[in-house]
Design an enzyme around this catalytic site. Structure first.
Site, PDB file in Angstrom:
ATOM      1  CG  ASN A 182     -12.550  -6.779 -33.226  1.00 65.09           C
ATOM      2  OD1 ASN A 182     -12.223  -5.383 -33.483  1.00 65.09           O
ATOM      3  ND2 ASN A 182     -11.875  -7.713 -33.948  1.00 65.09           N
ATOM      4  CE  LYS A 183     -13.558 -11.472 -27.615  1.00 61.92           C
ATOM      5  NZ  LYS A 183     -12.525 -11.949 -28.408  1.00 61.92           N
TER       6      LYS A 183
END
Ligand SMILES: *Cc1c(COP(=O)(O)O)cnc(C)c1O
Length: 373
Positions: A182-183
């Site tokens: 998700n980064k």
């Protein structure tokens, strides 16, 4: 009905997929030339500082604590509003987590509260840059210098963020990044640590692979207890493809964040009682776009109503000190009231590089509808 809009989704282009395929065909799939190349490019980006990669952004912080010699009897100050990893690593090395409440506007650790929490046992501070927004870096390092503390920056969310024009990671003490899915850029799972010198980098290499040092053709020695934290070349190949797009991703996220503000307009906060994030287009990489809901709104209901409108809402984060593991150490409700209020009401709206401005508009319309009812 529109298709489901998640709160986050990685953008993997065809060049990256080709890079992964090439690695898989190469005959070398664990740590090797791709990891070295990824570390070289990261180091260049961080102004030539030492960088080592790992298989998570959690072990990076644990290893930084070990390199700093922090353990039993030492206190480490951090924020209650983060992913639980931030405090878990303090426990992992046998040290004592100490929390300081957050700033209600930035939602980051309140640096004045950090100073209040310092004792003779304090050895380090782990600030977190929530949503990619850095703390006041000058203030942070003044406190660290005044009290002779190490800093392990949990910059898991802050790749691409800056301070006075300099990338986060290009200055400071230890700086830890995550490349979890998700980064802003990902290796599927992974992380990197920016270090201060060759000695620290050599120690990081030992801690990430069983404490081993090799020399010559058959020389091997083990003198510290290390673990198994190395990044694979498959992951590094994803990272190289992602890193090449970092500036494009950051620019797109800033554009989307600006569109959230423009679409919601100046009356949004007054009309709904919700609180927007600080409108920072200088420093923040807009990893998340987080809104603190008014007390009259039940967050789970809000998330359910948004889901009915096919919009995914994230939740970052539950206050760490109220988890059972931490309550068992003596933490309880009322200790960090701002963190507790934010932890109860904060939500993350959809924000990822492949999103469009119409996705932002759709989210704003849906959110305003839900907040009105
Ligand atoms: C993602 C994240 C971590 C942990 O990173 P992993 O790569 O999942 O281990 C730690 N702290 C913060 C603030 C994060 O967002």
């Amino acid at each position: 009905m529109n298709e489901f809009l998640p709160f986050s989704r990685p953008s993997i282009d065809e060049a990256t997929i080709a890079g992964v395929a090439e690695t898989l065909r190469s005959g070398w799939i664990t740590s090797g030339p791709k990891v070295q190349e990824f570390e070289r490019q990261l180091s260049e980006y961080f102004g030539g500082r030492f960088v080592r990669t790992f298989n998570s952004g959690t072990c990076t912080m644990e290893i930084a604590l070990r390199i700093a010699g922090i353990g039993q009897g030492d206190e480490v100050i951090t924020t209650p509003i983060s992913w639980v990893a931030t405090a878990n690593v303090i426990l992992e090395v046998g040290a004592t987590p100490v929390f300081a409440d957050v700033d209600p506007v930035t939602r980051n650790i309140d640096l004045d509260e950090v100073e209040v929490a310092i004792t003779p046992r304090t050895k380090a501070i782990i600030p977190v840059y929530l949503a990619g927004k850095p703390v006041d870096m000058d203030h942070l390092y003044k406190i660290a210098a005044r009290h002779k503390l190490r800093v392990i920056e949990d910059a898991a969310q802050a790749i691409g963020s800056t301070w006075q024009g300099k990338p986060i990671g290009s200055f400071g003490d230890f700086v830890s990044f995550s490349f979890q899915a998700n980064k802003n850029i990902t290796t599927s799972e992974g992380g990197c640590l920016v270090l201060n010198n060759a000695e620290e980098a050599a120690l990081a290499e030992k801690y990430r692979l069983q404490g081993v040092t090799r020399s010559g053709y058959d020389g091997i020695e083990v003198d510290v207890l290390g673990g198994k934290f190395n990044m694979t070349d498959i992951a590094a190949a994803i990272g190289l493809g992602q890193f090449a797009q970092l500036n494009v991703f950051t620019a797109q996220r800033r554009k989307l964040a600006r569109h959230y503000f423009d679409t919601l307009g100046e009356v949004f906060e007054i009309q709904t009682g919700a609180q927007l994030p600080p409108a920072d287009f200088e420093n923040t990489n807009w990893h998340l776009f987080q809104v603190v809901l008014p007390e009259r709104i039940n967050r789970a209901d809000f998330m359910a109503h948004m889901k009915d409108k096919n919009i995914g809402i994230g939740y970052h984060y539950a206050p760490i000190h109220l988890f059972k593991l931490y309550r068992a150490l003596g933490f309880k409700e009322g200790m960090f009231p701002i963190a507790e209020r934010i932890g109860r009401q904060i939500v993350s709206l959809p924000m990822f590089a492949a999103m469009s401005e119409s996705d932002v508009e759709r989210t704003c319309v849906a959110m305003c509808e839900v907040l009105k009812n």
